[in-house]
Design a protein around this motif. Structure first.
Motif, PDB file in Angstrom:
ATOM      1  N   GLN A  80      28.928  31.707  42.144  1.00 41.36           N
ATOM      2  CA  GLN A  80      30.091  30.917  42.509  1.00 41.36           C
ATOM      3  C   GLN A  80      30.256  29.702  41.610  1.00 41.36           C
ATOM      4  OE1 GLN A  80      29.323  30.161  46.639  1.00 41.36           O
ATOM      5  NE2 GLN A  80      30.440  31.984  47.323  1.00 41.36           N
ATOM      6  N   GLU A  81      29.146  29.178  41.114  1.00 41.36           N
ATOM      7  CA  GLU A  81      29.217  28.009  40.236  1.00 41.36           C
ATOM      8  C   GLU A  81      29.625  28.364  38.815  1.00 41.36           C
ATOM      9  OE1 GLU A  81      25.554  25.882  40.470  1.00 41.36           O
ATOM     10  OE2 GLU A  81      25.769  25.498  42.614  1.00 41.36           O
ATOM     11  N   SER A  82      29.462  29.623  38.437  1.00 43.13           N
ATOM     12  CA  SER A  82      29.860  30.044  37.094  1.00 43.13           C
ATOM     13  C   SER A  82      31.315  30.493  37.116  1.00 43.13           C
ATOM     14  CB  SER A  82      28.958  31.174  36.598  1.00 43.13           C
ATOM     15  OG  SER A  82      29.187  32.337  37.360  1.00 43.13           O
ATOM     16  N   ALA A  83      31.848  30.759  35.950  1.00 46.22           N
ATOM     17  CA  ALA A  83      33.256  31.142  35.835  1.00 46.22           C
ATOM     18  C   ALA A  83      33.470  32.632  36.030  1.00 46.22           C
ATOM     19  CB  ALA A  83      33.781  30.719  34.468  1.00 46.22           C
ATOM     20  N   GLU A  84      32.387  33.396  36.221  1.00 45.58           N
ATOM     21  CA  GLU A  84      32.526  34.846  36.346  1.00 45.58           C
ATOM     22  C   GLU A  84      33.028  35.250  37.723  1.00 45.58           C
ATOM     23  OE1 GLU A  84      29.295  37.246  35.119  1.00 45.58           O
ATOM     24  OE2 GLU A  84      28.691  35.826  33.575  1.00 45.58           O
ATOM     25  N   ALA A  85      33.691  36.393  37.775  1.00 48.69           N
ATOM     26  CA  ALA A  85      34.149  36.942  39.048  1.00 48.69           C
ATOM     27  C   ALA A  85      32.951  37.486  39.817  1.00 48.69           C
ATOM     28  CB  ALA A  85      35.169  38.052  38.804  1.00 48.69           C
TER      29      ALA A  85
END
Length: 122
Positions: A80-85
């Protein structure tokens, strides 16, 4: 874990853990001797073989098991903290039972590979 996440190293603290372990086991054996339950003294050789071996093995499992790096990096919170889905393919919330099984496999895989390397099979 914080030190491993920020610097990438895990100090094994062999000397500190060895001294603390020796003190605790020495105190425990003295109490047992006073109660008359222990007949043989605790020696420095036993400290080296048992306590420090346990410390080194624990630090090795923490490092090779991925604590502070990839083990918790698989969780939904980090995703959730990263930009990935977030999909079911890129997350794995490691529960206690799963981590115990994972570390068991990592530990014995390393042991089996060391034996194979020593015997010249690889």
């Amino acid at each position: 874990m914080k030190l491993n996440l920020t610097t990438g190293i895990i100090p094994s603290l062999n000397v500190a853990a060895g001294l603390l372990g020796y003190f605790l086991v020495k105190t425990y054996t003295q109490v047992l001797q006073k109660l008359g339950w222990l007949k043989q003294p605790f020696t420095r050789q036993e400290n080296t073989m048992f306590i420090q071996t346990c410390v080194v093995a624990s630090a090795g499992i923490a490092f090779s098991g991925g604590f502070g790096s990839y083990l918790f990096g698989m969780s939904k919170t980090i995703a959730q903290e990263s930009a990935e889905a977030i999909t079911s393919e890129n997350i794995k919330n490691p529960g206690l039972g799963w981590m115990i099984g994972f570390l068991f496999c990592v530990s014995f895989l390393g042991l089996c590979s060391v034996i194979a390397i020593r015997e010249g099979l690889v």
